[in-house]
Design an enzyme around this catalytic site. Structure first.
Site, PDB file in Angstrom:
ATOM      1  CG  HIS A  55      -0.328   0.113   2.525  1.00  0.00           C
ATOM      2  ND1 HIS A  55       0.483  -0.878   3.036  1.00  0.00           N
ATOM      3  CD2 HIS A  55      -0.360   1.110   3.456  1.00  0.00           C
ATOM      4  CE1 HIS A  55       0.907  -0.502   4.234  1.00  0.00           C
ATOM      5  NE2 HIS A  55       0.414   0.694   4.510  1.00  0.00           N
ATOM      6  CG  HIS A  57       0.278   4.347   4.634  1.00  0.00           C
ATOM      7  ND1 HIS A  57      -0.434   3.584   5.528  1.00  0.00           N
ATOM      8  CD2 HIS A  57      -0.585   5.292   4.169  1.00  0.00           C
ATOM      9  CE1 HIS A  57      -1.678   4.051   5.611  1.00  0.00           C
ATOM     10  NE2 HIS A  57      -1.784   5.076   4.798  1.00  0.00           N
ATOM     11  CG  ASP A  59       5.279   3.012   7.271  1.00  0.00           C
ATOM     12  OD1 ASP A  59       4.337   3.375   6.540  1.00  0.00           O
ATOM     13  OD2 ASP A  59       5.149   2.174   8.175  1.00  0.00           O
ATOM     14  CG  HIS A  60       4.438   0.063   4.037  1.00  0.00           C
ATOM     15  ND1 HIS A  60       4.254  -1.258   4.373  1.00  0.00           N
ATOM     16  CD2 HIS A  60       4.032   0.795   5.111  1.00  0.00           C
ATOM     17  CE1 HIS A  60       3.746  -1.319   5.598  1.00  0.00           C
ATOM     18  NE2 HIS A  60       3.608  -0.088   6.064  1.00  0.00           N
ATOM     19  CG  HIS A 116      -3.732   0.122   6.637  1.00  0.00           C
ATOM     20  ND1 HIS A 116      -3.637   0.602   7.925  1.00  0.00           N
ATOM     21  CD2 HIS A 116      -2.578   0.489   6.025  1.00  0.00           C
ATOM     22  CE1 HIS A 116      -2.477   1.234   8.073  1.00  0.00           C
ATOM     23  NE2 HIS A 116      -1.821   1.182   6.938  1.00  0.00           N
ATOM     24  CG  ASP A 141       0.819  -1.427   7.563  1.00  0.00           C
ATOM     25  OD1 ASP A 141       1.741  -2.229   7.810  1.00  0.00           O
ATOM     26  OD2 ASP A 141       0.979  -0.189   7.573  1.00  0.00           O
ATOM     27  CG  HIS A 179       4.274  -2.013  11.229  1.00  0.00           C
ATOM     28  ND1 HIS A 179       5.134  -0.945  11.374  1.00  0.00           N
ATOM     29  CD2 HIS A 179       3.480  -1.721  10.175  1.00  0.00           C
ATOM     30  CE1 HIS A 179       4.865  -0.032  10.449  1.00  0.00           C
ATOM     31  NE2 HIS A 179       3.868  -0.475   9.710  1.00  0.00           N
TER      32      HIS A 179
HETATM   33 ZN   LIG Z   1       0.239   1.692   6.458  1.00  0.00          ZN
END
Ligand SMILES: [Zn+2]
Length: 259
Positions: A55, A57, A59-60, A116, A141, A179
């Site tokens: 996805h 975001h 941090d990915h 998410h 996530d 995570h």
């Molecule tokens: Zn995320």
């Protein structure tokens, strides 16, 4: 078989590096940053073929551009329904798409799992012939140890239908989530089901792992089915607690209201 390795990033992210056994191609999943990934690939003399993004975001995805600079032909793979563009995306995937990779092992199937984010996908790998103990899910996530992702873009109903797709996978499926949240997940789970012995046991095992600095991945689906409250909408224990006997969706919604 595929081999799954990981490097850690930020506070609690896992970035996965997948290889096969017949060549030196690698696939990286959700690189939020690039330096540890680059070091790993160079050290092992691996050729980066693809980056799988679950996805949009940051941090990915934050490591994509640096990795692409070093491996310009790398394919950037992600969902077709994201609202926010994934940098340099080449391949757009939908539910049940089959993905060919040069790893030459098994088969990748796409699960569209909104909640998410709206375009979130998870990647499921299984060997040809569906032998036992061979399934791997890269869940991003969507699902974590004893918990699930925050619902940022979708609805709780969408999240419920997404998690139902996971429950249909073989119970031996190994789950590689993005995570390390297992301890927090279990601390919530034991409040929800104080008498669940499997949750108690997993909580004490997880505390032990944390104290030794060990990861809790890969998760195993059958363990999640027993101890992750977000997959337990049909358990008599939860349905009784919320007084919603026989109503799985309502049970899931009531659980989400607790937080
Ligand atoms: Zn995320």
């Amino acid at each position: 078989m595929i081999n799954v390795n990981y490097v850690k990033a930020f506070r609690d992210n896992y970035i996965y590096i997948i290889t096969g056994s017949s060549n030196n191609y690698a696939i990286v999943v959700d690189p939020g940053e690039s330096s540890a990934v680059t070091d790993y690939l160079l050290q092992k003399k691996l050729q980066l073929w693809g980056i799988f993004i679950t996805h949009h975001h940051h941090d990915h995805t934050g490591g994509i551009s640096e990795l692409k600079k070093r491996w310009p032909k790398v394919k950037i793979v992600g969902g077709a329904k994201e609202k926010v563009a994934i940098p340099f995306q080449d391949i757009y995937l939908n539910e049940n798409d089959i993905l060919e990779t040069p790893l030459q092992e098994g088969q990748w199937t796409v699960l569209h799992v909104p909640g998410h984010t709206l375009g979130h996908i998870s990647y499921y790998w299984a060997s040809e012939g569906q032998e036992k103990d061979t399934g791997h899910l890269f869940s991003g996530d969507l699902l974590f140890g004893a918990t699930c992702g925050n619902i940022f873009e979708g609805t709780p109903e969408q999240m419920f239908f997404s998690l139902q797709k996971i429950r249909k996978l073989p119970p031996t499926t190994k789950i590689w989530c993005a995570h390390e949240y297992t301890l927090q997940g279990l601390e919530f789970a034991i409040k929800v089901e104080p008498n669940n012995k499997k949750i108690k046991k997993r909580l004490s095992e997880t505390k032990e792992k944390y104290s030794c600095g060990e990861p809790t991945i890969p998760l195993v689906l059958e363990v999640e089915n027993d101890t992750n409250p977000y997959l337990r909408w049909d358990s008599p224990s939860l349905q009784n607690k919320f007084n919603v006997i026989g109503n799985d969706l309502e049970c899931f919604l009531r659980l989400n209201e607790l937080e």
